[in-house]
Design an enzyme around this catalytic site. Sequence first.
Site, PDB file in Angstrom:
ATOM      1  N   ARG A   1       0.880  -1.132  -0.046  1.00 40.61           N
ATOM      2  CA  ARG A   1       0.002   0.265  -0.033  1.00 40.61           C
ATOM      3  C   ARG A   1       0.879   1.284  -0.031  1.00 40.61           C
ATOM      4  NH1 ARG A   1      -3.240   1.944  -2.796  1.00 40.61           N
ATOM      5  NH2 ARG A   1      -4.075  -0.235  -2.664  1.00 40.61           N
TER       6      ARG A   1
ATOM      7  N   LYS B   1       1.510  24.702  -4.544  1.00 41.17           N
ATOM      8  CA  LYS B   1       0.213  24.044  -4.248  1.00 41.17           C
ATOM      9  C   LYS B   1       0.411  22.428  -4.071  1.00 41.17           C
ATOM     10  CE  LYS B   1      -2.580  28.085  -5.628  1.00 41.17           C
ATOM     11  NZ  LYS B   1      -3.521  28.580  -6.646  1.00 41.17           N
TER      12      LYS B   1
ATOM     13  N   LYS C   1       4.580  39.290  -4.596  1.00 42.26           N
ATOM     14  CA  LYS C   1       3.059  39.142  -4.822  1.00 42.26           C
ATOM     15  C   LYS C   1       2.217  40.444  -4.436  1.00 42.26           C
ATOM     16  CE  LYS C   1       1.537  35.126  -5.168  1.00 42.26           C
ATOM     17  NZ  LYS C   1       0.698  33.718  -4.845  1.00 42.26           N
TER      18      LYS C   1
ATOM     19  N   GLU D   1       4.513  39.687  -9.653  1.00 45.79           N
ATOM     20  CA  GLU D   1       3.132  39.223 -10.023  1.00 45.79           C
ATOM     21  C   GLU D   1       2.535  40.687 -10.505  1.00 45.79           C
ATOM     22  OE1 GLU D   1      -0.071  36.757  -8.043  1.00 45.79           O
ATOM     23  OE2 GLU D   1      -0.114  38.794  -6.835  1.00 45.79           O
TER      24      GLU D   1
ATOM     25  N   ASP E   1      -1.444  38.026 -13.666  1.00 51.89           N
ATOM     26  CA  ASP E   1      -2.485  37.143 -12.881  1.00 51.89           C
ATOM     27  C   ASP E   1      -3.864  37.553 -13.387  1.00 51.89           C
ATOM     28  OD1 ASP E   1      -3.417  35.505 -10.848  1.00 51.89           O
ATOM     29  OD2 ASP E   1      -3.603  37.388  -9.346  1.00 51.89           O
TER      30      ASP E   1
END
Length: 297
Positions: free
Chosen positions: A114, A149, A181, A210, A231
């Site tokens: 597994r 992510k 950002k 960004e 973005d």
Amino acid sequence: MTQSSIVDELLGAQLAPGEVLRVVNTALDEDLGPQRLDVTSVATIPVEQHDTGDLVARADGVVAGLAVAAMVFDVTSGGATAFQRRVTDGDRVTRGDVLATLSGPTRALLTAERTALNLICRMSGVATHTRRWADCLAGTGATVLDTRKTTPGLRALEKYAVRVGGGANKRMGLYDVAMVKDNHKLAAGGVAEAYRRVRAAFPDVPVQVEVTTEAEAVEAVEAGAEFLLCDNMSTELLRRVVVAVAGRAEMEATGNLTLAVAADYAATGVDYLSVGGLTHSSGILDIALDLRARTSD
């Protein structure tokens, strides 16, 4: 695959063997507890029993993580499992294809099953998803990128799977590339000032910025930025930004991208499409371990 060949393959794939071993041991600890005990296999299978089994694809897709799976079997058997690949990472496979053949102590094979499948199914799922994007962008000049992510603890493996699927990696973390950002720009007082501060503090670290408007894009490249994250721009706005930047920076489209619009965004002239879903929304590629039927003497 021997232990040394597993290590060599991981190194060739730009995966640190020590990092992979950490993931494998963490996953085994989770499954087997502090005593590393598989109570069912110990109770039902004689210690001297050996068997052969096959890793078999239960669906069509792209394989990634064979060496990782091999390491799981190697660890649980103390090096006593022979792992013979039938395909190579990056190969397209169809339902029913044998990916690898394993021979070794039956207890160890079933104890590792597994954990090995969890890892190779996950990695192959990411590679399969990425290949869909890579195929969609073929011939456009644009490349699909991953993001941060990722599943906690599996970033290196998932980013490897993206490469196997035909995508490319952005930064590994917050330490190797600076990404200015919206909140950084707000806190620092603007694009140019945020860029200046990063460059002053870390002169050798790549800086990405960004941007959400044409004016911000121009401000960023005039400040020295060499990579722009555009973005949530429409294709019309993105085309204008590409013209305004005029090759002074690499450019990436990001935000709410789908396969249905991928070619349209690639046609704007950007270099990359950044897709968090390569890792955060990929399913698995179903793979199983099938022991071969035992024959009587």
